[in-house]
Design a protein around this motif. Sequence first.
Motif, PDB file in Angstrom:
ATOM      1  N   ASP A  31      45.630  39.653 -11.779  1.00 30.92           N
ATOM      2  CA  ASP A  31      44.362  40.206 -12.284  1.00 30.92           C
ATOM      3  C   ASP A  31      43.501  40.700 -11.126  1.00 30.92           C
ATOM      4  O   ASP A  31      42.855  41.751 -11.215  1.00 30.92           O
ATOM      5  CB  ASP A  31      43.597  39.143 -13.069  1.00 30.92           C
TER       6      ASP A  31
ATOM      7  N   ILE B 137      40.907  38.321 -25.794  1.00 28.32           N
ATOM      8  CA  ILE B 137      40.094  38.224 -24.578  1.00 28.32           C
ATOM      9  C   ILE B 137      39.320  39.519 -24.350  1.00 28.32           C
ATOM     10  O   ILE B 137      38.120  39.498 -24.039  1.00 28.32           O
ATOM     11  CB  ILE B 137      40.978  37.899 -23.360  1.00 28.32           C
ATOM     12  N   ASP B 138      39.988  40.657 -24.517  1.00 23.50           N
ATOM     13  CA  ASP B 138      39.313  41.941 -24.280  1.00 23.50           C
ATOM     14  C   ASP B 138      38.184  42.166 -25.279  1.00 23.50           C
ATOM     15  O   ASP B 138      37.116  42.690 -24.917  1.00 23.50           O
ATOM     16  CB  ASP B 138      40.322  43.089 -24.355  1.00 23.50           C
TER      17      ASP B 138
ATOM     18  N   LYS C 236      36.897  36.388 -17.519  1.00 20.75           N
ATOM     19  CA  LYS C 236      38.289  35.973 -17.626  1.00 20.75           C
ATOM     20  C   LYS C 236      38.613  34.929 -16.551  1.00 20.75           C
ATOM     21  O   LYS C 236      37.947  34.851 -15.518  1.00 20.75           O
ATOM     22  CB  LYS C 236      39.213  37.182 -17.448  1.00 20.75           C
TER      23      LYS C 236
ATOM     24  N   TYR D 194      38.822  32.009 -22.177  1.00 24.76           N
ATOM     25  CA  TYR D 194      37.728  32.825 -21.651  1.00 24.76           C
ATOM     26  C   TYR D 194      36.540  31.913 -21.367  1.00 24.76           C
ATOM     27  O   TYR D 194      36.223  31.001 -22.146  1.00 24.76           O
ATOM     28  CB  TYR D 194      37.352  33.902 -22.675  1.00 24.76           C
TER      29      TYR D 194
ATOM     30  N   GLU E 283      35.326  39.868 -24.263  1.00 25.36           N
ATOM     31  CA  GLU E 283      34.657  40.337 -23.052  1.00 25.36           C
ATOM     32  C   GLU E 283      33.746  41.520 -23.356  1.00 25.36           C
ATOM     33  O   GLU E 283      32.615  41.589 -22.843  1.00 25.36           O
ATOM     34  CB  GLU E 283      35.678  40.712 -21.985  1.00 25.36           C
TER      35      GLU E 283
ATOM     36  N   TYR F 139      40.829  34.490 -13.799  1.00 20.27           N
ATOM     37  CA  TYR F 139      41.659  35.404 -13.022  1.00 20.27           C
ATOM     38  C   TYR F 139      42.827  34.680 -12.343  1.00 20.27           C
ATOM     39  O   TYR F 139      42.680  33.572 -11.826  1.00 20.27           O
ATOM     40  CB  TYR F 139      40.829  36.089 -11.943  1.00 20.27           C
TER      41      TYR F 139
END
Length: 409
Positions: free
Chosen positions: A333, A311-312, A327, A257, A315, A329
């Motif tokens: 994505d 990651i989520d 992220k 990230y 974020e 990408y």
Amino acid sequence: MSAIPDPGPANTGPLAGIRVVEMGQLIAGPFCGQLLGDMGADIIKLEPPGEIGKGGGDPMRVWGRGDYPMWWEVVARNKRAISCNLRDPEGQALARKLIAKADILIENFRPGTLEKWGLSPESLHAENPGLIIVRVSGYGQTGPYSARAGFGGIGEAMGGWRAIVGDPDRPASRMGVSIGDSLAATYGALGALAALNHRHQTGKGQVVDSALYEAVLQVMESLVPEYSASGYVRERSGSVLPGIAPSNVYPCKDGEYLIGANQDTVFGRLCAAMGQPELATDVRYATHIARGRHQEELDARIADWTRTLTIDELEASMIEAGVPAGKLYRPADMLDDPHFAARDAIIGMAHPRWGEVKMQNVFPKLSATPGTVRRRAPETIGQDNADVYGDLLGLDADALADLKARGVI
């Protein structure tokens, strides 16, 4: 997302009514043509006659991943394709007649090639004084290196890019895209637009000389001034910019990230999100210069925190804290992202072979005269010969058949 048919939407672009003859091949010239075509210009692309992949057509027609030469679908969109043997005197004469009716000519041959074909800027301007000629080359049209062959990677090396890209303990690296070619093409398009404004005022055309190495040099920020003033030589630094911290890719439980929190107030918000607000006033990290001096240890502290999160989760924390982050990408994505969808950043083009081709839309977005993707890339070499040669030069079917039989088109 519904697929755009061919022909697609009406031409609302600001360059509608501008005719461009594109004589370039591979990347730089065709990408310049793509940019102008996306903004509404009528792009007439000249390609060598013959069989695709065996000397005929632009090599971009077969560039790509194995049986999926998808690059052509992007770089040749919004173009009409005609065949013309520029090494044949009759082909040169046809090109001259087309250029006489054009606003812009794009070429990215080695300097001197147009002159060898009897198509020097001086002779073209004698017939079409308002013509703008965009010439993209490795080293420019003048200077001791001008006659050398030059591809994008060479321009990236000479312009300073390659020397500073990669890890310091490994050989110089490259980006995964042809950035040198794309930059030179973009500056070529920018020059063409500036020249169009000058023509509106004076009626006169001019030559736009876009060199690959100079296009790269233009985006090298303070690399030369730093050396000039202090003797500092910027070197390869991996994933960071030396002295800019924190700004890096950090590990998570399920991937990587990117966080950019090098500005003082933003860094304070990151520290609060980490549950370590005291770091924002720590003398090692309290200022931009201090963070730069302690960049490695600061990155290690942040990485110790990020690797405890998915990651989520990370974020969500960064969004709540107002810290620029995101992220890394990949295509899947992008196709699944609601922001891409809301802004139509990716469009779908109906295609007889591929069914639907998804690709990047036209950028930048103009509020009053938006650019559009109006037609897919030409499928065959010379597929628009009758249209272009017939409408613009008045050649009938018999004349075209004769020219084709003799290898002129």
